[in-house]
Design a protein around this motif. Structure first.
Motif, PDB file in Angstrom:
ATOM      1  N   THR A  81      36.027  42.183  26.564  1.00 54.59           N
ATOM      2  CA  THR A  81      35.790  41.487  27.822  1.00 54.59           C
ATOM      3  C   THR A  81      35.018  42.331  28.835  1.00 54.59           C
ATOM      4  N   MET A  82      34.773  43.588  28.533  1.00 58.27           N
ATOM      5  CA  MET A  82      33.963  44.410  29.440  1.00 58.27           C
ATOM      6  C   MET A  82      32.499  43.984  29.406  1.00 58.27           C
ATOM      7  N   PHE A  83      32.113  43.196  28.387  1.00 59.87           N
ATOM      8  CA  PHE A  83      30.740  42.719  28.312  1.00 59.87           C
ATOM      9  C   PHE A  83      30.614  41.356  28.982  1.00 59.87           C
ATOM     10  N   ASN A  84      29.690  41.257  29.936  1.00 56.77           N
ATOM     11  CA  ASN A  84      29.421  39.994  30.615  1.00 56.77           C
ATOM     12  C   ASN A  84      28.477  39.163  29.754  1.00 56.77           C
ATOM     13  N   VAL A  93      32.555  42.246  40.836  1.00 56.08           N
ATOM     14  CA  VAL A  93      33.927  42.595  41.210  1.00 56.08           C
ATOM     15  C   VAL A  93      34.880  42.151  40.107  1.00 56.08           C
ATOM     16  N   GLN A  94      35.613  43.114  39.553  1.00 54.36           N
ATOM     17  CA  GLN A  94      36.656  42.801  38.578  1.00 54.36           C
ATOM     18  C   GLN A  94      38.006  43.018  39.259  1.00 54.36           C
ATOM     19  N   LEU A  95      38.720  41.936  39.455  1.00 52.77           N
ATOM     20  CA  LEU A  95      39.968  41.964  40.208  1.00 52.77           C
ATOM     21  C   LEU A  95      41.147  41.929  39.248  1.00 52.77           C
ATOM     22  N   GLU A 133      38.641  37.677  37.295  1.00 50.95           N
ATOM     23  CA  GLU A 133      39.980  38.258  37.204  1.00 50.95           C
ATOM     24  C   GLU A 133      40.142  38.884  35.830  1.00 50.95           C
ATOM     25  N   VAL A 134      40.675  40.111  35.786  1.00 55.16           N
ATOM     26  CA  VAL A 134      40.820  40.831  34.524  1.00 55.16           C
ATOM     27  C   VAL A 134      42.256  41.310  34.361  1.00 55.16           C
ATOM     28  N   GLU A 135      42.545  41.778  33.146  1.00 55.26           N
ATOM     29  CA  GLU A 135      43.857  42.360  32.880  1.00 55.26           C
ATOM     30  C   GLU A 135      43.906  43.798  33.397  1.00 55.26           C
TER      31      GLU A 135
END
Length: 222
Positions: A81-84, A93-95, A133-135
């Motif tokens: 998931t680090m790849f857009n 922004v990764q929240l 939104e991320v883990e």
């Protein structure tokens, strides 16, 4: 994990810039010719840092460079998931919304992002921002926090409130520098306020430890 797919709209082609090619060469030189597919993650990351996201032409280009089937590179890009997989804003922004950040006010930060930027995964009209939104990002002691990625790097902004996140976005929008790390004045993850240290050395130097008899040992050991 939810299904991740490439964006509907794709560019016509992809090529690494001269600066990116230097990084690609660095990584390819780390592996023997027969194992050059090991560079797939670094090359995807270089492509993302160059363009802000990983496009289908980039996946095809990397597959050809590494002698891999395109589907194998696609599998890697969609798994991590680090790849857009769609265009991102100048400031991405990764929240973190995992439990520690949620308990400490991540919902308030989400409201700021929704108000200032828009829906998750959508680039703002001026192209400056997007968010998701991320883990867990591993900064639980400094919850709530976000990671903001841009041309200057990937920095953590911690101990946030709705107001401090607003201020960060204001500064980035205006092109002003923002200091990463805790935003409440504390040093890294040190206690807030004055230092709270152990003053009784016996609590940590081992002198208060009692001698015990361990199983299958000839003598008692501390």
């Amino acid at each position: 994990m939810s299904v991740r797919r490439l964006a509907d709209q794709q560019p016509g082609s992809f090529a690494f810039t001269k600066a990116s090619e230097k990084l690609v060469t660095f990584w390819l030189n780390k592996y023997p010719e027969a194992k050059k597919a090991s560079a797939v993650i670094p090359m995807l990351w270089i492509a993302q840092k160059q363009e802000g996201w990983v496009s289908e032409p980039a996946i095809q280009h990397i597959a050809e460079r590494l002698g891999m089937p395109r589907i194998r590179v696609y599998e890697v890009a969609t798994f991590y998931t680090m790849f857009n997989l769609a265009p991102a804003g100048e400031h991405f922004v990764q929240l973190c919304g995992t439990t520690p950040c949620w308990l400490r006010g991540a919902d308030d930060l989400k409201k700021v992002c929704e108000k200032r930027i828009g829906k998750k995964g959508v680039v703002s009209k001026d192209g400056k921002f997007s968010w998701n939104e991320v883990e867990c990002l591993g900064a639980c002691a400094n919850a709530p926090m976000v990671q903001i990625s841009n041309k200057d790097g990937d920095e953590y902004y911690e101990d946030l409130t709705a107001e401090s996140l607003e201020a960060i976005l204001d500064s980035l929008e205006a092109g002003k520098p923002v200091t990463p790390g805790p935003q409440n004045g504390r040093d890294c993850s040190a206690p807030e306020g004055e230092a709270k240290t152990l003053t009784d050395k016996s609590l940590y130097d081992g002198s208060a430890a009692k001698t015990i008899k361990l199983p299958n040992t000839a003598k008692a050991e501390a």
